[in-house]
Motif scaffolding. Structure first.
Motif, mmCIF file in Angstrom:
data_model
loop_
_atom_site.group_PDB
_atom_site.id
_atom_site.type_symbol
_atom_site.label_atom_id
_atom_site.label_comp_id
_atom_site.label_asym_id
_atom_site.label_seq_id
_atom_site.Cartn_x
_atom_site.Cartn_y
_atom_site.Cartn_z
ATOM 1 N N LEU A 50 9.841 5.700 -28.986
ATOM 2 C CA LEU A 50 10.550 5.266 -27.782
ATOM 3 C C LEU A 50 10.320 6.264 -26.655
ATOM 4 O O LEU A 50 10.465 7.473 -26.833
ATOM 5 C CB LEU A 50 12.050 5.190 -28.117
ATOM 6 C CG LEU A 50 12.994 4.634 -27.075
ATOM 7 C CD1 LEU A 50 12.680 3.180 -26.777
ATOM 8 C CD2 LEU A 50 14.441 4.747 -27.560
ATOM 9 N N GLY A 51 9.951 5.729 -25.494
ATOM 10 C CA GLY A 51 9.862 6.560 -24.296
ATOM 11 C C GLY A 51 11.104 6.292 -23.467
ATOM 12 O O GLY A 51 12.228 6.564 -23.890
ATOM 13 N N GLY A 52 10.901 5.678 -22.293
ATOM 14 C CA GLY A 52 12.035 5.343 -21.430
ATOM 15 C C GLY A 52 12.645 3.988 -21.753
ATOM 16 O O GLY A 52 13.600 3.569 -21.082
ATOM 17 N N SER A 54 11.483 1.041 -21.145
ATOM 18 C CA SER A 54 11.389 0.118 -20.006
ATOM 19 C C SER A 54 10.402 -1.019 -20.225
ATOM 20 O O SER A 54 10.158 -1.802 -19.322
ATOM 21 C CB SER A 54 11.015 0.891 -18.735
ATOM 22 O OG SER A 54 9.727 1.459 -18.862
ATOM 23 N N ALA A 91 4.289 13.705 -23.716
ATOM 24 C CA ALA A 91 4.639 12.282 -23.778
ATOM 25 C C ALA A 91 5.987 11.965 -23.125
ATOM 26 O O ALA A 91 6.185 10.874 -22.614
ATOM 27 C CB ALA A 91 4.653 11.831 -25.237
ATOM 28 N N PRO A 117 8.469 2.694 -13.935
ATOM 29 C CA PRO A 117 9.401 3.418 -14.817
ATOM 30 C C PRO A 117 8.727 3.855 -16.121
ATOM 31 O O PRO A 117 7.648 3.378 -16.444
ATOM 32 C CB PRO A 117 10.490 2.376 -15.107
ATOM 33 C CG PRO A 117 10.294 1.269 -14.158
ATOM 34 C CD PRO A 117 8.838 1.288 -13.768
ATOM 35 N N THR A 119 7.575 6.751 -19.323
ATOM 36 C CA THR A 119 7.100 8.088 -19.636
ATOM 37 C C THR A 119 5.568 8.158 -19.636
ATOM 38 O O THR A 119 4.888 7.127 -19.746
ATOM 39 C CB THR A 119 7.581 8.489 -21.045
ATOM 40 O OG1 THR A 119 7.133 7.482 -21.958
ATOM 41 C CG2 THR A 119 9.089 8.624 -21.123
ATOM 42 N N ARG A 165 -3.662 -4.487 -19.576
ATOM 43 C CA ARG A 165 -2.344 -4.304 -20.209
ATOM 44 C C ARG A 165 -2.414 -4.140 -21.733
ATOM 45 O O ARG A 165 -1.521 -4.566 -22.466
ATOM 46 C CB ARG A 165 -1.402 -5.476 -19.891
ATOM 47 C CG ARG A 165 -0.980 -5.575 -18.468
ATOM 48 C CD ARG A 165 -0.205 -4.354 -17.970
ATOM 49 N NE ARG A 165 0.123 -4.567 -16.589
ATOM 50 C CZ ARG A 165 -0.729 -4.341 -15.575
ATOM 51 N NH1 ARG A 165 -1.928 -3.827 -15.801
ATOM 52 N NH2 ARG A 165 -0.358 -4.593 -14.341
ATOM 53 N N ALA A 239 13.159 -5.276 -17.871
ATOM 54 C CA ALA A 239 11.991 -4.516 -18.323
ATOM 55 C C ALA A 239 10.795 -4.840 -17.426
ATOM 56 O O ALA A 239 9.647 -4.776 -17.867
ATOM 57 C CB ALA A 239 11.680 -4.817 -19.782
ATOM 58 N N GLU A 340 7.576 -5.837 -25.283
ATOM 59 C CA GLU A 340 7.472 -5.881 -26.744
ATOM 60 C C GLU A 340 8.848 -6.129 -27.378
ATOM 61 O O GLU A 340 9.831 -5.509 -26.987
ATOM 62 C CB GLU A 340 6.925 -4.529 -27.204
ATOM 63 C CG GLU A 340 6.531 -4.537 -28.642
ATOM 64 C CD GLU A 340 6.012 -3.173 -29.075
ATOM 65 O OE1 GLU A 340 5.297 -2.518 -28.298
ATOM 66 O OE2 GLU A 340 6.351 -2.788 -30.207
HETATM 67 C C1 LIG Z 1 11.366 -2.442 -12.900
HETATM 68 C C2 LIG Z 1 10.119 -2.269 -13.765
HETATM 69 C C3 LIG Z 1 8.866 -2.308 -13.180
HETATM 70 C C4 LIG Z 1 7.712 -2.136 -13.946
HETATM 71 N N1 LIG Z 1 6.495 -2.172 -13.330
HETATM 72 C C5 LIG Z 1 5.355 -2.023 -14.052
HETATM 73 C C6 LIG Z 1 4.072 -2.054 -13.422
HETATM 74 O O1 LIG Z 1 3.969 -2.176 -12.200
HETATM 75 N N2 LIG Z 1 2.980 -1.914 -14.193
HETATM 76 C C7 LIG Z 1 3.047 -1.753 -15.545
HETATM 77 O O2 LIG Z 1 2.002 -1.644 -16.193
HETATM 78 N N3 LIG Z 1 4.262 -1.715 -16.175
HETATM 79 C C8 LIG Z 1 5.399 -1.836 -15.457
HETATM 80 N N4 LIG Z 1 6.625 -1.816 -16.096
HETATM 81 C C9 LIG Z 1 6.682 -1.646 -17.565
HETATM 82 C C10 LIG Z 1 6.927 -0.195 -18.015
HETATM 83 O O3 LIG Z 1 7.438 0.583 -16.967
HETATM 84 C C11 LIG Z 1 5.655 0.449 -18.531
HETATM 85 O O4 LIG Z 1 5.101 -0.312 -19.575
HETATM 86 C C12 LIG Z 1 5.903 1.874 -19.040
HETATM 87 O O5 LIG Z 1 4.680 2.508 -19.342
HETATM 88 C C13 LIG Z 1 6.808 1.915 -20.274
HETATM 89 O O6 LIG Z 1 7.151 3.267 -20.508
HETATM 90 P P1 LIG Z 1 8.361 3.660 -21.456
HETATM 91 O O7 LIG Z 1 8.300 5.123 -21.640
HETATM 92 O O8 LIG Z 1 9.631 3.118 -20.915
HETATM 93 O O9 LIG Z 1 7.934 2.915 -22.793
HETATM 94 P P2 LIG Z 1 8.874 2.202 -23.877
HETATM 95 O O10 LIG Z 1 9.431 0.953 -23.293
HETATM 96 O O11 LIG Z 1 9.800 3.173 -24.470
HETATM 97 O O12 LIG Z 1 7.761 1.802 -24.946
HETATM 98 C C14 LIG Z 1 6.788 0.817 -24.648
HETATM 99 C C15 LIG Z 1 5.789 0.747 -25.812
HETATM 100 O O13 LIG Z 1 5.058 1.967 -25.889
HETATM 101 C C16 LIG Z 1 5.268 2.604 -27.144
HETATM 102 N N5 LIG Z 1 5.363 4.049 -26.891
HETATM 103 C C17 LIG Z 1 6.162 4.670 -25.988
HETATM 104 N N6 LIG Z 1 5.924 6.000 -26.017
HETATM 105 C C18 LIG Z 1 4.962 6.206 -26.945
HETATM 106 C C19 LIG Z 1 4.300 7.357 -27.452
HETATM 107 N N7 LIG Z 1 4.574 8.586 -27.013
HETATM 108 N N8 LIG Z 1 3.378 7.188 -28.453
HETATM 109 C C20 LIG Z 1 3.085 5.965 -28.921
HETATM 110 N N9 LIG Z 1 3.678 4.839 -28.475
HETATM 111 C C21 LIG Z 1 4.596 4.953 -27.502
HETATM 112 C C22 LIG Z 1 6.561 2.020 -27.680
HETATM 113 O O14 LIG Z 1 6.618 2.086 -29.099
HETATM 114 C C23 LIG Z 1 6.456 0.585 -27.177
HETATM 115 O O15 LIG Z 1 5.582 -0.135 -27.994
HETATM 116 C C24 LIG Z 1 7.812 -1.953 -15.342
HETATM 117 C C25 LIG Z 1 9.090 -1.909 -15.934
HETATM 118 C C26 LIG Z 1 10.225 -2.053 -15.160
HETATM 119 C C27 LIG Z 1 11.568 -1.967 -15.815
#
Ligand SMILES: Cc1cc2nc3c(=O)[nH]c(=O)nc-3n(C[C@H](O)[C@H](O)[C@H](O)COP(=O)(O)OP(=O)(O)OC[C@H]3O[C@@H](n4cnc5c(N)ncnc54)[C@H](O)[C@@H]3O)c2cc1C
Length: 342
Positions: A50-52, A54, A91, A117, A119, A165, A239, A340
């Protein structure tokens, strides 16, 4: 390290939905990661990285395994390669804070990805993209731990198999890797990418002179556009884009044009085109601003599903399925999820 039990995941996701994790660990360094993954191996537990939170929707039943919350925070300049500066980040580093830092240091490559949003560790997973840029173009390497064997490996950009993506880390073979840190190759001088329609329109409407368009200005423009278009996470659970933009054969698109002459498209390789799913969901299916109780579609963006209060995971899933069915009925296109399900 401390492994906690029965932790509510709602607070760890931007949808603010989901049940409890059976086990939960804050991973602040590689020793924490090794200890936590050894614990999971010993107890034969599934792992959720889990990262953020999002880009995920956690089930109402929660997760019956170990959640690794990535909080590795180092940012290091690793020298130069082929005229570019190599910067690595842990990360757990917050993505937009990292982008802000690179822009402050005059390093080009991530500015169009401002305000996404999440990590650093999640950025390669779905090859985040926005406003004409994709993170794959700035990634030099990805360091990850295989949690089944405990071995750490460095993947080159090519080995990450990036595409729209997606990446190797989304495949069944890639799912067993926990990304520890990512190395970026960033240019001190570079062309600014301002031809993407929303950015070009913004420059025109706001009468911004060419000389004013600096690295920082591009970041500011992207932030302003995103702030107006996307929901504020402090106000709504979401998300972001729930579905990917479908890529279809040109011949299919031409057939659709007979019925829907205004349908937009972007080139997506030989004989393929990308259709903006938001246009279809809004113009053909009328979903923009749609609401059923506490779940709905954001008023300014038909791709964005929203939790207005206490929505259940199952309610979001039902609405998503309704949208998939409506699009299929109108166009024969089957929308693919970006978010996801956990
Ligand atoms: C308002 C909003 C706008 C957004 N706009 C965009 C956009 O413009 N473009 C875009 O591409 N996305 C966008 N997103 C989606 C999101 O921000 C991205 O996908 C972001 O990279 C997710 O990061 P996270 O840390 O929250 O991941 P999480 O939601 O915590 O995890 C996402 C996936 O990555 C995996 N993961 C997380 N960290 C790791 C790690 N260290 N090692 C292995 N696997 C890992 C998780 O297991 C899960 O499968 C948006 C989301 C929101 C809420």
């Amino acid at each position: 390290m401390d492994i906690q039990e029965n932790i509510s995941l709602k607070e760890y996701t931007t949808f603010r939905i989901g049940g409890r994790a059976r086990f939960f660990a804050h991973v602040r360094n590689t020793a924490d990661l090794e200890n936590a993954t050894a614990f999971a191996r010993q107890k034969k537990l599934p792992i959720l990285v889990l990262g953020g939170g999002s880009n995920i929707l956690v089930a109402d039943e929660g997760f019956a395994g170990l959640v690794l919350r990535m909080e590795i925070m180092d940012v290091v300049i690793n020298g130069n390669k082929d005229g570019k500066t190599i910067v690595s980040a842990g990360a757990g580093v917050e993505w937009d804070g990292f982008v802000a830092g690179t822009v402050r240091h005059g390093l080009h490559g991530l500015e169009n990805l401002s305000l996404i949003p999440g990590t650093v560790g999640a950025a390669p997973v779905q090859n985040i993209g926005a406003y004409g840029a994709e993170v794959k173009n700035a990634i030099e390497w990805v360091e990850a731990l295989d949690y089944e064997t405990g071995v750490v490996r460095r993947f080159s950009n090519r080995e990450c198999n990036f595409a729209y993506r997606t990446s190797f880390f989304k495949t069944p073979a890639g799912k067993k890797y926990v990304i520890i840190r990512v190395g970026f190759a960033l240019a001190k001088h570079g062309e600014l990418a301002t031809s993407y329609r929303d950015i070009a329109d913004y420059i025109k409407i706001n009468n911004i002179a060419q000389a004013e368009i600096t690295l920082q200005k591009v970041r500011d423009i992207v932030i302003d556009i995103r702030t107006k278009k996307l929901p504020n996470l402090a106000e709504y659970g979401t998300a972001g884009s729930f579905f990917k933009n479908p890529i279809i054969a040109k011949s299919e698109y031409e057939k659709l044009l007979n019925e829907y002459p205004m349908m937009p498209h972007y080139p997506a390789g030989e004989d393929k085109v990308k259709i903006p799913a938001a246009w279809v969901l809004d113009n053909l299916c009328g979903f923009k601003g749609y609401r059923e109780g506490d779940v709905g579609v954001y008023k300014n963006q038909a791709l964005v599903l929203v939790n207005f209060g206490n929505a259940a995971s199952s309610e979001i899933k039902n609405l998503a399925q309704k949208m998939i069915d409506a699009v299929q009925e109108k166009t024969n296109i089957i929308l693919e999820r970006e978010v996801e399900y956990v």
